[in-house]
Design a protein around this motif. Sequence first.
Motif, PDB file in Angstrom:
ATOM      1  N   GLU A 326       0.702  -1.470  -0.005  1.00 46.38           N
ATOM      2  CA  GLU A 326       0.480  -0.236   0.233  1.00 46.38           C
ATOM      3  C   GLU A 326       1.154   1.300   0.023  1.00 46.38           C
ATOM      4  OE1 GLU A 326      -0.518  -2.808   2.618  1.00 46.38           O
ATOM      5  OE2 GLU A 326      -2.038  -1.994   3.964  1.00 46.38           O
ATOM      6  N   ALA A 329       2.629   2.181  -3.417  1.00 52.46           N
ATOM      7  CA  ALA A 329       1.794   2.619  -4.531  1.00 52.46           C
ATOM      8  C   ALA A 329       2.095   3.503  -4.453  1.00 52.46           C
ATOM      9  CB  ALA A 329       0.666   1.905  -4.097  1.00 52.46           C
ATOM     10  N   GLY A 336      -1.109   6.901 -13.200  1.00 59.04           N
ATOM     11  CA  GLY A 336      -2.074   6.190 -15.030  1.00 59.04           C
ATOM     12  C   GLY A 336      -0.828   4.558 -15.415  1.00 59.04           C
ATOM     13  N   MET A 340       0.969   2.223 -13.076  1.00 59.80           N
ATOM     14  CA  MET A 340       0.523   0.639 -13.072  1.00 59.80           C
ATOM     15  C   MET A 340       1.605  -0.594 -13.720  1.00 59.80           C
ATOM     16  SD  MET A 340      -2.279   0.684 -11.559  1.00 59.80           S
ATOM     17  CE  MET A 340      -2.787  -0.397 -11.471  1.00 59.80           C
TER      18      MET A 340
ATOM     19  N   VAL B  11      -8.294   7.568 -12.690  1.00 58.24           N
ATOM     20  CA  VAL B  11      -7.782   8.321 -13.652  1.00 58.24           C
ATOM     21  C   VAL B  11      -5.868   7.137 -13.102  1.00 58.24           C
ATOM     22  CG1 VAL B  11      -6.044   9.917 -14.632  1.00 58.24           C
ATOM     23  CG2 VAL B  11      -9.023   9.670 -14.375  1.00 58.24           C
ATOM     24  N   LEU B  12      -5.580   7.584 -11.819  1.00 57.56           N
ATOM     25  CA  LEU B  12      -4.240   7.444 -10.963  1.00 57.56           C
ATOM     26  C   LEU B  12      -3.892   6.507 -10.902  1.00 57.56           C
ATOM     27  CD1 LEU B  12      -3.650  10.603  -7.804  1.00 57.56           C
ATOM     28  CD2 LEU B  12      -2.514  10.072 -10.265  1.00 57.56           C
ATOM     29  N   TYR B  13      -4.753   5.766 -10.741  1.00 61.25           N
ATOM     30  CA  TYR B  13      -5.448   3.835 -10.924  1.00 61.25           C
ATOM     31  C   TYR B  13      -5.558   3.322 -11.362  1.00 61.25           C
ATOM     32  CZ  TYR B  13      -2.288   4.580  -6.354  1.00 61.25           C
ATOM     33  OH  TYR B  13      -0.674   4.801  -5.609  1.00 61.25           O
ATOM     34  N   ALA B  79      -1.529  12.865 -16.316  1.00 66.78           N
ATOM     35  CA  ALA B  79      -1.702  12.622 -14.371  1.00 66.78           C
ATOM     36  C   ALA B  79      -0.195  12.221 -14.528  1.00 66.78           C
ATOM     37  CB  ALA B  79      -2.252  10.745 -14.328  1.00 66.78           C
ATOM     38  N   ALA B  83       2.349  13.804 -11.636  1.00 65.76           N
ATOM     39  CA  ALA B  83       3.401  13.058 -10.598  1.00 65.76           C
ATOM     40  C   ALA B  83       4.727  13.478 -10.544  1.00 65.76           C
ATOM     41  CB  ALA B  83       2.895  11.953 -10.725  1.00 65.76           C
ATOM     42  N   ARG B  91       3.658  18.365  -7.354  1.00 67.68           N
ATOM     43  CA  ARG B  91       4.117  17.176  -7.497  1.00 67.68           C
ATOM     44  C   ARG B  91       3.775  16.601  -6.002  1.00 67.68           C
ATOM     45  NH1 ARG B  91       9.462  17.572  -8.254  1.00 67.68           N
ATOM     46  NH2 ARG B  91      10.366  17.630  -6.096  1.00 67.68           N
ATOM     47  N   GLN B  92       4.268  17.638  -4.994  1.00 66.14           N
ATOM     48  CA  GLN B  92       3.216  17.140  -3.508  1.00 66.14           C
ATOM     49  C   GLN B  92       2.086  17.075  -3.559  1.00 66.14           C
ATOM     50  OE1 GLN B  92       6.904  16.028  -2.558  1.00 66.14           O
ATOM     51  NE2 GLN B  92       5.733  16.136  -0.311  1.00 66.14           N
ATOM     52  N   LEU B  95       0.794  14.154  -4.453  1.00 62.40           N
ATOM     53  CA  LEU B  95       1.435  12.758  -4.016  1.00 62.40           C
ATOM     54  C   LEU B  95       0.519  12.023  -2.556  1.00 62.40           C
ATOM     55  CD1 LEU B  95       3.776  11.356  -3.338  1.00 62.40           C
ATOM     56  CD2 LEU B  95       4.302  12.662  -1.538  1.00 62.40           C
ATOM     57  N   ARG B  98      -2.467  10.176  -4.647  1.00 63.98           N
ATOM     58  CA  ARG B  98      -1.138   9.124  -4.693  1.00 63.98           C
ATOM     59  C   ARG B  98      -1.229   8.022  -3.590  1.00 63.98           C
ATOM     60  NH1 ARG B  98       4.088  10.164  -6.296  1.00 63.98           N
ATOM     61  NH2 ARG B  98       4.204   7.400  -6.674  1.00 63.98           N
ATOM     62  N   LEU B  99      -1.030   8.122  -2.306  1.00 60.84           N
ATOM     63  CA  LEU B  99      -0.629   7.697  -0.765  1.00 60.84           C
ATOM     64  C   LEU B  99      -1.746   7.130  -0.870  1.00 60.84           C
ATOM     65  CD1 LEU B  99       1.743   9.606   1.023  1.00 60.84           C
ATOM     66  CD2 LEU B  99       2.381   7.519  -0.323  1.00 60.84           C
ATOM     67  N   GLY B 102      -3.101   4.601  -2.385  1.00 64.77           N
ATOM     68  CA  GLY B 102      -2.272   3.433  -2.924  1.00 64.77           C
ATOM     69  C   GLY B 102      -2.815   2.417  -1.493  1.00 64.77           C
ATOM     70  N   LEU B 103      -3.227   3.236  -0.222  1.00 65.10           N
ATOM     71  CA  LEU B 103      -3.858   2.537   0.553  1.00 65.10           C
ATOM     72  C   LEU B 103      -5.198   2.087   0.391  1.00 65.10           C
ATOM     73  CD1 LEU B 103      -3.631   5.228   3.435  1.00 65.10           C
ATOM     74  CD2 LEU B 103      -2.031   3.381   3.310  1.00 65.10           C
ATOM     75  N   TRP B 105      -5.892   0.818  -3.125  1.00 66.60           N
ATOM     76  CA  TRP B 105      -5.850  -0.226  -3.498  1.00 66.60           C
ATOM     77  C   TRP B 105      -4.984  -1.369  -3.396  1.00 66.60           C
ATOM     78  CZ3 TRP B 105      -0.946  -1.836  -6.422  1.00 66.60           C
ATOM     79  CH2 TRP B 105      -0.956  -2.425  -7.246  1.00 66.60           C
TER      80      TRP B 105
END
Lengths: 511, 131
Positions: A326, A329, A336, A340, B11-13, B79, B83, B91-92, B95, B98-99, B102-103, B105
Amino acid sequence: MSHYAYQKTGNSLDLDVDVVVVGSGAGGSVVAYDLALGGLKVALVEAGPWRDPKDYPESMYGTMRDMMDAWGALFARGRSILPIVQARLVGGTTVINSAIVVRTPGDIFKEWRDEHGFGGDALAERIWTYQDQIEDELKVGEVPAGSYGRSNALAEKGARALNLHDHAMHRNVWDCQGTGNCLQGCKKEKKQSANLVYVPTIMEKGGAVISCAPVRKVIIKDGRAVGVTGRFVHPQTGAKGDTFRILGKKAIVVAASATQSPALLQRSGIRLKAMGEFFRAHPGTNVFGIYDERVDMNKGATQGWSSTSLRESEGLKLETLSLPLELIAGRLSGAGHTLMERLQEFPYIAMWVQAIRADTVGSVRTNIFGEPVVRYSLIPRDIQRMRIGAHALAKMQVEAGAKTILPGIQGMPYRISPDEVDTILDAPMDPRNWFSALTHLFGGCVMGSDPDRTVCNPNGEVRGVSGLIVSDASQIPTTLGVNPQHTIMALSRLRAHQIMDGEIGQVAPAM
Amino acid sequence: MVWLWKYCMGVLYPSGGGLPGILETGVDEFLRDYRREAPLLMRTGLTLSSIVFILTPFMTVFIPVPVFFLSAKLKDRHANKLANHPLYLVRQTILLLRLVAGLCWGKHPQVRAAMGMEPLGEAPGTSRGSS
């Protein structure tokens, strides 16, 4: 006595004890444990809740929600933004750290003696004696071969090839199962964290544990610290509960961390020139290696290998660190479809990190709500250290067989080949190009002999306030270059003995 | 704001290369929990991060419209460029998005299975009461 958790309105708590200890991490738990064993009536006051291993989350979302201070959103601000890793629960950061145990290096005592007016051989002997005891209590041992994991084994291989392997990792983990969940708290109860080792004994010996209880102020009357006060906070909803007021006859010990202790003393109206100053840290960055075969870095000890062979020459500590998927990632650059594609390589990644013994000095102040605001801007000398450390890690990855290196530095290519690792030595010097976090924190309430440059005297007593003692990393005036848990615990044992021996603590009021 | 967070995270993942995208990993439930549980600062940060993401195609793909009006290919390029944007603050900001994504995903069993990893256990959120 008892455990008092969240108390809703209409259930205020008033207690009278001998010693109040604020914070239940490496510092507070040891002080309270020793005082309780010594027969004193102790109250251990913790801002966060008491979570047993069955309560520990397995996901990082749960870890941030349930265990981290401010959901992990505490940052040091400066030219770059540096996340600060601190826990907020009974046991403190000992619950979520990698359980690394390293004795205080001998040169630290010399540095303290020469530059801060305390320390030297006598203190070293006493601290190392306490560290012997603590190692027994925490069942400290080497990482067993069966739970080493491939990332740690590869790091050792790479380091041996470069003559950087200098010791076996020692941790306060007994019979490690290698689940790779150190950062989420060990549900297998193998990590000997303070909530499992010290806190239960405090209660058995008649002490009180007060959780969900962030201390707002130290109560100071006529120059004497006589207690603490605050308001309970619900562990799930964050709702404010009733107030608590805990009075201590002999001493008030503050061990709330290098960010929270200076903030608490400032909220309590203590005005000293050095308050919140001389905040230091070991900033860390990482380098990834990608291998042909699966590494599965989350199998095995989270941090099972480290090296201090560059500590004296370069101010560097090298080690493994297996972050969960997590967090990776969010850590790999890009977004995008590019992200991945990069994430598909996760099983083949080994992540190794450096922690630098930084010369950068920051500060801890409070905002209008009384919460800590940490200011810290990495200086060029420390960025240069990061270059050297990242280069060493990349070379280790190459020696261990990595086919590709991911330096993780903005302004450099996402991937570099093994024959390009020397380009890291020319990496950007702007701290904003480095993805860094602060893990080991020091200072803010530093001790020493110079009244103008310290908050505490060499015995950890806050200047100008009788009976108020600091016993956590905030009293330490230097970085250590090694993990600080063992040093904090041993200093805390020293403070407990000094209180019991009457060397420090409450001075009787003048008649 | 859940819809906005979800849109940006999608869009990010995105799905691809044998890995599920975030829209297939229970993101609705995750974001509902996040809205309920996360502190105000974290929620506000995520919203600001999302707004920056939506309004900045002019900085990345040089088209002055919100992300909603871009083709799928341009959204993806936006995207990725955001990043890695040379401006640190930009960028931050991304972030955080994204973080948090990520938690969500990274903890999903389908993602972990695709990586050959064991599913995670619960995060009960429980704690010891007074005794």
